[in-house]
Write a protein that holds these residues in place. Structure first.
Motif, short mmCIF file in Angstrom:
data_model
loop_
_atom_site.label_atom_id
_atom_site.label_comp_id
_atom_site.label_asym_id
_atom_site.label_seq_id
_atom_site.Cartn_x
_atom_site.Cartn_y
_atom_site.Cartn_z
N LEU A 124 1.00 -1.25 -0.32
CA LEU A 124 0.18 -0.12 0.05
C LEU A 124 0.99 1.03 0.15
O LEU A 124 0.74 2.30 -0.63
CB LEU A 124 -0.95 0.22 1.22
N VAL A 125 1.60 1.56 0.80
CA VAL A 125 2.70 2.68 0.61
C VAL A 125 3.29 2.82 -0.63
O VAL A 125 3.79 3.26 -1.24
CB VAL A 125 4.00 2.22 2.17
N LEU A 126 3.80 1.64 -0.66
CA LEU A 126 4.57 1.86 -2.62
C LEU A 126 3.31 2.20 -3.67
O LEU A 126 4.08 3.01 -4.53
CB LEU A 126 5.36 0.70 -2.64
N LEU A 127 2.01 2.10 -3.89
CA LEU A 127 1.23 2.15 -4.32
C LEU A 127 0.74 3.53 -4.02
O LEU A 127 0.97 4.55 -5.15
CB LEU A 127 -0.31 1.32 -4.18
N VAL A 128 1.07 4.36 -3.19
CA VAL A 128 0.53 5.23 -2.60
C VAL A 128 1.73 6.37 -3.39
O VAL A 128 1.65 7.73 -4.26
CB VAL A 128 0.24 5.07 -1.17
N ALA A 129 2.70 5.60 -3.21
CA ALA A 129 4.44 6.77 -3.49
C ALA A 129 4.09 6.62 -5.03
O ALA A 129 4.45 8.19 -5.31
CB ALA A 129 5.31 5.56 -3.17
N ALA A 130 3.78 5.51 -5.37
CA ALA A 130 4.47 5.25 -7.16
C ALA A 130 2.68 6.06 -7.52
O ALA A 130 2.97 6.97 -8.67
CB ALA A 130 3.67 3.96 -7.63
N SER A 131 1.23 6.55 -6.72
CA SER A 131 0.61 7.15 -7.40
C SER A 131 0.69 8.65 -8.23
O SER A 131 0.14 9.68 -8.62
CB SER A 131 -0.47 7.34 -6.71
N GLY A 132 1.17 9.51 -6.69
CA GLY A 132 1.53 10.98 -6.94
C GLY A 132 0.80 11.95 -5.82
O GLY A 132 1.07 12.49 -6.30
N ILE A 133 -0.08 10.51 -5.14
CA ILE A 133 -1.49 11.22 -4.16
C ILE A 133 -0.77 12.18 -3.64
O ILE A 133 -1.17 13.58 -3.29
CB ILE A 133 -1.82 10.62 -3.66
#
Length: 141
Positions: free
Chosen positions: A126-135
């Motif tokens: 989840l942390v990596l996905l949020v970081a990659a999303s640019g949110i």
């Protein structure tokens, strides 16, 4: 503590992670090579014409983005049909391998009733996905 820590042997989860990482990295490199060759040999037309590249690369990034009509952030995904952006797929695969490697660990940890490790693996994803999303707007997007 897990018995595998005391024996010095890699756990099945560690082997799974390592195997996925090994093959995923080689797959990403192969994908980058193939898509680069498709670009260089003109099999797939580029978004930014090759004759413009020397002029645009000598410019500040803002000028390059404007004159080349190159989107920022995840906007490049709309240009995946273009030769100069298709090779981003290999880069994304390489960058996302940690996420891919953690996914099969969650059911393995749950099966062994190691709920803390399953939760940590899920949190990492989840942390990596949020970081990659640019949110969170860390400035990279």
């Amino acid at each position: 503590m897990s018995e595998t820590i005391h024996t010095g042997k890699a756990s099945p989860e560690q082997i799974t992670y390592a195997n996925l990482l090994f093959y995923g990295c080689w797959g990403g490199l192969a994908l980058m090579a193939v898509t680069y060759l498709l670009y260089v040999f003109g099999v797939i037309a580029p978004h930014v014409p090759l004759e413009k590249i020397p002029l645009l690369w000598s410019q500040p990034v803002g000028t390059y983005l404007e004159l080349g009509q190159v989107p920022t952030g995840w906007g490049w995904t709309v240009l995946l049909g273009k030769g100069d952006f298709l090779n981003f797929l290999g880069i994304v695969l390489l960058a996302g391998m940690t996420i891919v490697c953690y996914i099969p660990l969650i059911p393995a940890f749950l099966k062994r009733k190691e709920f803390v490790f399953a939760g940590l693996a899920l949190a990492e994803i989840l942390v990596l996905l949020v970081a990659a999303s640019g949110i969170v707007g860390g400035g990279a997007h």
